[in-house]
Structure formats: structure tokens, C-alpha cells
Design a protein around this motif. Structure first.
Motif, PDB file in Angstrom:
ATOM      1  N   CYS A  47      18.412  59.717  13.574  1.00  0.00           N
ATOM      2  CA  CYS A  47      17.740  58.827  14.549  1.00  0.00           C
ATOM      3  C   CYS A  47      16.687  59.401  14.941  1.00  0.00           C
ATOM      4  O   CYS A  47      15.631  58.706  15.066  1.00  0.00           O
ATOM      5  CB  CYS A  47      18.898  59.141  15.987  1.00  0.00           C
ATOM      6  N   GLU A  66      13.973  70.787  15.792  1.00  0.00           N
ATOM      7  CA  GLU A  66      15.267  70.845  15.615  1.00  0.00           C
ATOM      8  C   GLU A  66      15.872  72.059  15.383  1.00  0.00           C
ATOM      9  O   GLU A  66      15.139  73.138  15.120  1.00  0.00           O
ATOM     10  CB  GLU A  66      15.237  70.163  14.087  1.00  0.00           C
ATOM     11  N   ARG A  68      18.354  73.223  13.694  1.00  0.00           N
ATOM     12  CA  ARG A  68      18.996  73.619  12.458  1.00  0.00           C
ATOM     13  C   ARG A  68      17.715  73.907  11.716  1.00  0.00           C
ATOM     14  O   ARG A  68      16.491  73.630  11.811  1.00  0.00           O
ATOM     15  CB  ARG A  68      19.714  72.517  11.851  1.00  0.00           C
ATOM     16  N   ARG A  74      24.163  65.392  11.464  1.00  0.00           N
ATOM     17  CA  ARG A  74      25.416  65.069  11.170  1.00  0.00           C
ATOM     18  C   ARG A  74      25.505  64.471   9.799  1.00  0.00           C
ATOM     19  O   ARG A  74      26.782  64.218   9.152  1.00  0.00           O
ATOM     20  CB  ARG A  74      26.397  64.370  12.395  1.00  0.00           C
ATOM     21  N   SER A  75      24.666  64.265   8.981  1.00  0.00           N
ATOM     22  CA  SER A  75      24.537  63.684   7.672  1.00  0.00           C
ATOM     23  C   SER A  75      23.742  64.620   6.846  1.00  0.00           C
ATOM     24  O   SER A  75      22.853  64.590   6.900  1.00  0.00           O
ATOM     25  CB  SER A  75      24.093  62.062   7.764  1.00  0.00           C
ATOM     26  N   TRP A  91      28.969  57.436   3.752  1.00  0.00           N
ATOM     27  CA  TRP A  91      29.347  56.113   2.877  1.00  0.00           C
ATOM     28  C   TRP A  91      28.144  54.986   3.731  1.00  0.00           C
ATOM     29  O   TRP A  91      28.398  55.096   4.995  1.00  0.00           O
ATOM     30  CB  TRP A  91      30.495  55.557   3.036  1.00  0.00           C
ATOM     31  N   LEU A 275      16.450  73.656  21.526  1.00  0.00           N
ATOM     32  CA  LEU A 275      15.781  73.290  22.959  1.00  0.00           C
ATOM     33  C   LEU A 275      16.601  74.056  23.978  1.00  0.00           C
ATOM     34  O   LEU A 275      17.983  73.634  24.227  1.00  0.00           O
ATOM     35  CB  LEU A 275      15.608  71.864  23.115  1.00  0.00           C
ATOM     36  N   SER A 453      23.270  57.782  17.581  1.00  0.00           N
ATOM     37  CA  SER A 453      24.112  56.780  17.110  1.00  0.00           C
ATOM     38  C   SER A 453      25.519  56.944  18.056  1.00  0.00           C
ATOM     39  O   SER A 453      26.115  55.866  18.155  1.00  0.00           O
ATOM     40  CB  SER A 453      24.699  57.531  15.818  1.00  0.00           C
ATOM     41  N   SER A 461      28.296  55.244  15.861  1.00  0.00           N
ATOM     42  CA  SER A 461      28.939  56.234  15.061  1.00  0.00           C
ATOM     43  C   SER A 461      28.608  56.521  13.703  1.00  0.00           C
ATOM     44  O   SER A 461      29.061  57.257  13.114  1.00  0.00           O
ATOM     45  CB  SER A 461      30.737  56.200  15.113  1.00  0.00           C
ATOM     46  N   ILE A 463      25.782  56.102  10.402  1.00  0.00           N
ATOM     47  CA  ILE A 463      24.228  56.235  10.141  1.00  0.00           C
ATOM     48  C   ILE A 463      23.358  55.205  10.648  1.00  0.00           C
ATOM     49  O   ILE A 463      22.169  55.215  11.317  1.00  0.00           O
ATOM     50  CB  ILE A 463      23.905  56.497   8.481  1.00  0.00           C
TER      51      ILE A 463
HETATM   52  P1  FAD Z   1      22.737  63.732  14.919  1.00  0.00           P
HETATM   53  O1  FAD Z   1      22.861  63.776  13.289  1.00  0.00           O
HETATM   54  O2  FAD Z   1      23.607  64.642  15.551  1.00  0.00           O
HETATM   55  O3  FAD Z   1      21.210  64.483  15.039  1.00  0.00           O
HETATM   56  C1  FAD Z   1      20.991  64.927  16.302  1.00  0.00           C
HETATM   57  C2  FAD Z   1      20.017  66.385  15.805  1.00  0.00           C
HETATM   58  O4  FAD Z   1      19.834  67.082  17.274  1.00  0.00           O
HETATM   59  C3  FAD Z   1      20.890  67.354  15.097  1.00  0.00           C
HETATM   60  O5  FAD Z   1      20.157  67.651  13.935  1.00  0.00           O
HETATM   61  C4  FAD Z   1      21.127  68.561  15.818  1.00  0.00           C
HETATM   62  O6  FAD Z   1      20.981  69.774  15.113  1.00  0.00           O
HETATM   63  C5  FAD Z   1      19.938  68.418  16.815  1.00  0.00           C
HETATM   64  N1  FAD Z   1      20.119  69.279  18.080  1.00  0.00           N
HETATM   65  C6  FAD Z   1      21.315  69.409  18.908  1.00  0.00           C
HETATM   66  N2  FAD Z   1      21.064  70.024  19.873  1.00  0.00           N
HETATM   67  C7  FAD Z   1      19.777  70.601  19.746  1.00  0.00           C
HETATM   68  C8  FAD Z   1      18.878  71.502  20.573  1.00  0.00           C
HETATM   69  N3  FAD Z   1      19.396  71.825  21.621  1.00  0.00           N
HETATM   70  N4  FAD Z   1      17.887  71.357  20.433  1.00  0.00           N
HETATM   71  C9  FAD Z   1      17.045  71.106  19.179  1.00  0.00           C
HETATM   72  N5  FAD Z   1      17.837  70.028  18.373  1.00  0.00           N
HETATM   73  C10 FAD Z   1      19.212  69.793  18.715  1.00  0.00           C
HETATM   74  N6  FAD Z   1      28.296  57.799   9.129  1.00  0.00           N
HETATM   75  C11 FAD Z   1      28.320  56.741   8.275  1.00  0.00           C
HETATM   76  O7  FAD Z   1      27.608  55.776   8.367  1.00  0.00           O
HETATM   77  N7  FAD Z   1      29.057  56.857   7.300  1.00  0.00           N
HETATM   78  C12 FAD Z   1      29.953  57.941   7.087  1.00  0.00           C
HETATM   79  O8  FAD Z   1      30.850  57.903   5.716  1.00  0.00           O
HETATM   80  C13 FAD Z   1      30.306  58.880   7.971  1.00  0.00           C
HETATM   81  N8  FAD Z   1      30.932  59.799   7.628  1.00  0.00           N
HETATM   82  C14 FAD Z   1      30.785  61.133   8.592  1.00  0.00           C
HETATM   83  C15 FAD Z   1      31.589  62.018   8.435  1.00  0.00           C
HETATM   84  C16 FAD Z   1      31.546  63.326   9.229  1.00  0.00           C
HETATM   85  C17 FAD Z   1      32.216  64.644   8.806  1.00  0.00           C
HETATM   86  C18 FAD Z   1      30.491  63.396  10.200  1.00  0.00           C
HETATM   87  C19 FAD Z   1      30.377  64.671  10.937  1.00  0.00           C
HETATM   88  C20 FAD Z   1      29.808  62.179  10.569  1.00  0.00           C
HETATM   89  C21 FAD Z   1      29.997  60.971   9.596  1.00  0.00           C
HETATM   90  N9  FAD Z   1      29.252  59.709  10.061  1.00  0.00           N
HETATM   91  C22 FAD Z   1      29.074  58.953   9.064  1.00  0.00           C
HETATM   92  C23 FAD Z   1      28.602  59.747  11.303  1.00  0.00           C
HETATM   93  C24 FAD Z   1      26.936  60.046  11.278  1.00  0.00           C
HETATM   94  O9  FAD Z   1      26.691  61.045  10.290  1.00  0.00           O
HETATM   95  C25 FAD Z   1      26.389  60.102  12.418  1.00  0.00           C
HETATM   96  O10 FAD Z   1      26.782  58.996  13.251  1.00  0.00           O
HETATM   97  C26 FAD Z   1      24.832  60.082  12.361  1.00  0.00           C
HETATM   98  O11 FAD Z   1      24.322  61.133  11.102  1.00  0.00           O
HETATM   99  C27 FAD Z   1      24.288  60.798  13.676  1.00  0.00           C
HETATM  100  O12 FAD Z   1      22.891  60.703  13.685  1.00  0.00           O
HETATM  101  P2  FAD Z   1      22.131  60.915  15.146  1.00  0.00           P
HETATM  102  O13 FAD Z   1      20.686  61.330  14.515  1.00  0.00           O
HETATM  103  O14 FAD Z   1      22.342  59.844  16.077  1.00  0.00           O
HETATM  104  O15 FAD Z   1      22.681  62.425  15.511  1.00  0.00           O
END
Ligand code: FAD
Length: 491
Positions: A47, A66, A68, A74-75, A91, A275, A453, A461, A463
Motif C-alpha cells: 500500500c 518504515e 522495518r 506483510r508480503s 499468491w 513512528l 489492505s 486482506s 496484496i
Molecule cells: P503492510 O504490508 O502491513 O504494510 C504496513 C507497513 O507499515 C509495514 O511495512 C509495517 O512495518 C509498517 N509499520 C507498522 N507500524 C509502523 C510504525 N509505527 N512506524 C512505521 N512503519 C510502521 N495476500 C495475497 O494477496 N496473497 C497471499 O497469498 C497472501 N498470503 C499471506 C500470508 C501471510 C502469512 C500474511 C501475513 C499475509 C498474506 N497476504 C496475502 C496478505 C498480504 O500480505 C497483505 O494484505 C498485504 O501485504 C498488506 O499490505 P499493506 O501495505 O496494506 O500493509
């Protein structure tokens, strides 16, 4: 480079924290000034990466912060000996419109491979229930799961099509609200007399695979939503949820977004920078990191997941509805463990071991460079395991999946439940959170936009949902700032 995240275990080296990943960014920061930015993006998951890329391409000066040491959130994949183990999101599918646009845009349509390969020796499905253990063909596996799941979702005589006619608008049919008050357990109780014992075991295992929660704390409506997104069939679920993955791993995909944003020359970033607080005023926003640094901007896109949002202090405080949603949180505590085993014939194997095992669902997912089989195993909050805390217990849970599951050469995993920047895996709603608070989760707070997401409207939920949300938020900010003279600098 090695990330702090993740664990690996081998018989020779034991348990080691941290695994190599293409997602680690070096140097960790390129910040050269503390001037006011147009936009601060918090979080470098898909995102945040999408929002960052779109905003920099549109001409905004963006600061990406960020917590991390890597992109992907989470991907992300761990690259061990050139072989990617997917630690989180894996996937993707061409029926997921936002992610497929990106795959197509980066010329990666041929970069995918199938997790399934039903051409090797142990080419069967194993079902270990509380009372029996059987093996059957993959065709019979599909028939069993399809018949059980069709009974599970058939609330309207049309396998959910009438109740969820438009999955990007889950309450399009107002009657769907009833099902958001129900858990999976409530639905199982309703159809208890219709399911055979094997259907019951496999349906329970499959819905736990989807929610990562418990049967009692997962919303039945959210499962109907997934089912609808997958075309109202079990085959659709298989194809769209668990088949196509990147040959080089997710982190190779995420790098495209980061590199494209970097090339604009308008991206400043800082990794390992959690943050602590966000302050909103009439003229803009300022953020303070845990280390005490302060940055200012005209807008913020905060992509921190629902279960983590409560760790950031907002001034003024967030609206009541958003605070309530944060207090409830999502229920997914999925455990995903990769096991590399010596038996190369296990590549064509799949299995369910439920309800007594801590790992419920597993499939042969690849062949490693050493010629070993890579099995990916899933557990949930029900019968939860903290994989690194007791490796013997984790090994036992893998070995309990099938008699052939011997000679474990390596385990690779990330503990999402204990990850302070995720506090869980992908979003899965408990009953009533969506009906009561989906709009609250999506609402902005002055100059702070929330995108993740976890509250996407389509492939929430996934990607795909992350990219949907990053696209929406960046478009909103770009359109606002381009109308504020002197703020944005479009090419
Ligand atoms: P996130 O990826 O969570 O990004 C948020 C970011 O904010 C993170 O990098 C985090 O470190 C950062 N952050 C948090 N707190 C702070 C802070 N205080 N200061 C600065 N940064 C911070 N999706 C699919 O499409 N296919 C799949 O097969 C699939 N399988 C999955 C399997 C597992 C085990 C998991 C955990 C997830 C899976 N997903 C899958 C879901 C998918 O990974 C997530 O929905 C998607 O990656 C979320 O992206 P995002 O950017 O919305 O959130």
C-alpha cells in the motif's frame, strides 16, 4: 542482505533469527534535509509503496518512513540459496485487478509459476481427522472440499450469489448484514446435520486456513466475501488464493515499486524508523519517530495495519468509531511454516490434519536447489503455536501431517503474531466489525489519510487490496495538492 525479521532452523545450526531477503534496503536512509515534504507515507508495504510511487510520479516530494529494515510489510520473501520462501503474502491472480495491473505494468506476466505440480511420486491428498487417516486422489480432495464448502455458503439457494452479488460492495444486498453477525461456528451449527464427517473436517480446516482465526471469532460474511471474489466456486478459491506465485519471490516484485519511485529523484526515505506520533493541524501534519526526529508535510498517508494503529499517538485523537475499530482489531493469527524435507516425491502431496494438530493445512510448494521438497504449512489462532518458542513442537506438528514427512532439513518462518508492526497476519474480520466500522476504518483524519489492505473494499486482506488502497489515497492527495499553488511540482 539479511533482515532482522524471520527465523530459520536447520539440524546443524539450530534456530537463527533473521533471514536473507531482496527486500532489505541499503543504505537505510537517504534523507538530506528536514524541509517540509508534500507527503509523508508511513509504511513500505504494498500500500505504502504504491502510494509513494504514484505520488512521486505525479510530482510530489515524498518522505517514506518504515519501521522495518525492508520493503514489503506483510508480503516478503526470504531468499535462501537462491530459493524464495514466502514469509507472508504469496499468491496472486489475474482476476485480482489492481495487482494484475502492476504485474502487467512491470512486464512480469511470465514471472509466475504454479505452486501445484501433480506429476511426482506421492501424488495424493492425506486427510487426518480426529478418528481416521486416509489418502485419496487430488480429484477426490477437490470433490470433498467443493461439496462441503457449497453446503457451507449456500445461504440463498444460489451458493451466495444472491446474498453477495457484488463483492466490492459487500452490503449491496442489505440482507448480507445478517451474516456479518454470524461466526463460521454459527454457520457450521446450522448445517451440522448436512455435512458428512469428512466434509466437516475439511470445511473447518479450509475456513481456518482463510481466516487464521478461530471458528468462533471469524465473520461468516467475510468468508462469503472471499467466496464471491473467487467466483463462487471452490476451484476459483484454489486458483485465486493459492496457486500462482512469483518465481523470484514477492520481494523481487516489491522492488519494482521502490525503484520506480527512487528514479523520480523525489523520494526521501528512512528504514528502521518506527513512528511514535502524528500531529494534525490546519496547515499540515508533523510526525515524530520513536527516536525523537520530527518531520513535517502537507499530508500523510498512514498505511499502518489495523492491529498496530493503536500504538501510534494521534493529536488530536482519532474519531470514536476508528478508535472502536482499533480496539476490536482483526482476528488473524495465522502460522505459516516452510519445511524443506528430503523426500523429493512429496512435491505432489497435499494434506489436512485437523482438529488435533497445530498445523492444519499443507501442500508441496516447490523443489529447492538441493533437490528437497518444500512444503508450506498453515496453522491458525485455533490451536495456536509460536513456532520459534518450541522447535520440537513445531517439528512434531510438521511430522504429524503425513508418515512421509521425515528428514526435515530446514524450517523457515516469520512469527506474525509476535511481530510488533503487524500484530497478526492478513486482515480477517470478526463478526460485526465490517457492518459497524468499515467506513470508520476508511475515514480520514484531517490531513491524515488511512490506507491499508485491511479496509480495502475489494480484495480486502490481499496484496490486491493494498494496491487498491495505495492507489486511492495517492490519487486523493495528488488531486488536492495539485490545486494548492506552490505545493506540488508536477513535471
Ligand atoms: P503492510 O504490508 O502491513 O504494510 C504496513 C507497513 O507499515 C509495514 O511495512 C509495517 O512495518 C509498517 N509499520 C507498522 N507500524 C509502523 C510504525 N509505527 N512506524 C512505521 N512503519 C510502521 N495476500 C495475497 O494477496 N496473497 C497471499 O497469498 C497472501 N498470503 C499471506 C500470508 C501471510 C502469512 C500474511 C501475513 C499475509 C498474506 N497476504 C496475502 C496478505 C498480504 O500480505 C497483505 O494484505 C498485504 O501485504 C498488506 O499490505 P499493506 O501495505 O496494506 O500493509
Amino acid at each position: 542482505m539479511t533482515s532482522r525479521d524471520g527465523f530459520s532452523w536447520t539440524p546443524q545450526e539450530g534456530l537463527k533469527p533473521g533471514v536473507p531477503s531482496l527486500g532489505v534496503i541499503q543504505p537505510p536512509t537517504n534523507i538530506t534535509s528536514t524541509a517540509k515534504y508534500d507527503l509523508i507515507v508511513v509504511g513500505a508495504g504494498y500500500c505504502g509503496l504504491t502510494a509513494t510511487r504514484d505520488a512521486t510520479l505525479a510530482g510530489l516530494n515524498v518522505l517514506l518512513l518504515e519501521a522495518r529494515d525492508r520493503i514489503g510489510g506483510r508480503s516478503w520473501s526470504s531468499n535462501i540459496g537462491g530459493y524464495p520462501f514466502e514469509m507472508g503474502g504469496t499468491w496472486v491472480h489475474w482476476h485480482q485487478p489492481h495487482v494484475w495491473r502492476e504485474i502487467s505494468r512491470y512486464g512480469l506476466s511470465t514471472a509466475l509459476e504454479s505452486s501445484f505440480d501433480f506429476s511426482r511420486g506421492v501424488n495424493h491428498f492425506r486427510l487426518n481427522s480426529a478418528t481416521s487417516s486416509t489418502t485419496r486422489s487430488h480429484d477426490d480432495e477437490d470433490k470433498l472440499l467443493a461439496s462441503g464448502l457449497e453446503k457451507f455458503v449456500n445461504v440463498d439457494g444460489a451458493h451466495g450469489r444472491n446474498i453477495m452479488p457484488q463483492p466490492h460492495d459487500i452490503f449491496h444486498n442489505e440482507q448480507s448484514r445478517v451474516f456479518d453477525s454470524m461466526s463460521a461456528q454459527d454457520r457450521l451449527d446450522q448445517i451440522a446435520n448436512d455435512l458428512t464427517p469428512d466434509e466437516r473436517t475439511t470445511v473447518e480446516a479450509f475456513v481456518l486456513l482463510c481466516s487464521g482465526g478461530t471458528l468462533s471469532n471469524m465473520s461468516f460474511l467475510e468468508f462469503l466475501h472471499w467466496w464471491a471474489l473467487c467466483g463462487f466456486t471452490y476451484q476459483g478459491c484454489l486458483d485465486m488464493l493459492i496457486t500462482y506465485k512469483f518465481r523470484q519471490g514477492q520481494s523481487s516484485f516489491a522492488r519494482h515499486f521502490f525503484q520506480e519511485a527512487s528514479k523520480t529523484g523525489r523520494l526521501s526515505y528512512s528504514f528502521s524508523t518506527p513512528l511514535a506520533s502524528i500531529e494534525n493541524s490546519s496547515t499540515g501534519v508533523s510526525v515524530t519517530t520513536r527516536a525523537g526526529a520530527t518531520f513535517t508535510a502537507s499530508r500523510i498517508i498512514c498505511t499502518v495495519p489495523l492491529n498496530v494503529l493503536g500504538t501510534i499517538r494521534f493529536d488530536p485523537p482519532l474519531a470514536k468509531g476508528k478508535q472502536e475499530a482499533i480496539g476490536i482489531g482483526h482476528v488473524n493469527q495465522c502460522v505459516k511454516v516452510h519445511a524443506e524435507i528430503k523426500n523429493k516425491d512429496m512435491r505432489s502431496w497435499s494434506g489436512i490434519t485437523h482438529p488435533h494438530n497445530k498445523l492444519v493445512y499443507a501442500i508441496g510448494d516447490g523443489t529447492t536447489p538441493s533437490g528437497n521438497t518444500h512444503i508450506v504449512c498453515f496453522g491458525a489462532a485455533q490451536n495456536h503455536i509460536q513456532a520459534e518458542e518450541d522447535i520440537e513442537q513445531t517439528i512434531n506438528a510438521v511430522e504429524a501431517l503425513a508418515p512421509e514427512m521425515r528428514d526435515i532439513q530446514r524450517l523457515v518462518f516469520h512469527n506474525w503474531a509476535k511481530d510488533e508492526f503487524a500484530k497478526g497476519a492478513w486482515f480477517f474480520s470478526p463478526p460485526r466489525l465490517l457492518a459497524d466500522h468499515l467506513d470508520d476504518m476508511r475515514a480520514r483524519h484531517g490531513n491524515v489519510l488511512f490506507a491499508n489492505s485491511d479496509w480495502a473494499v475489494g480484495w480486502r486482506s490481499f496484496i490486491d487490496g493494498a494496491i487498491e488502497e495505495g492507489t486511492r489515497a495517492a490519487a486523493e492527495v495528488v488531486s488536492e495538492l495539485l490545486n494548492e499553488p506552490g505545493v506540488a511540482r508536477p513535471n
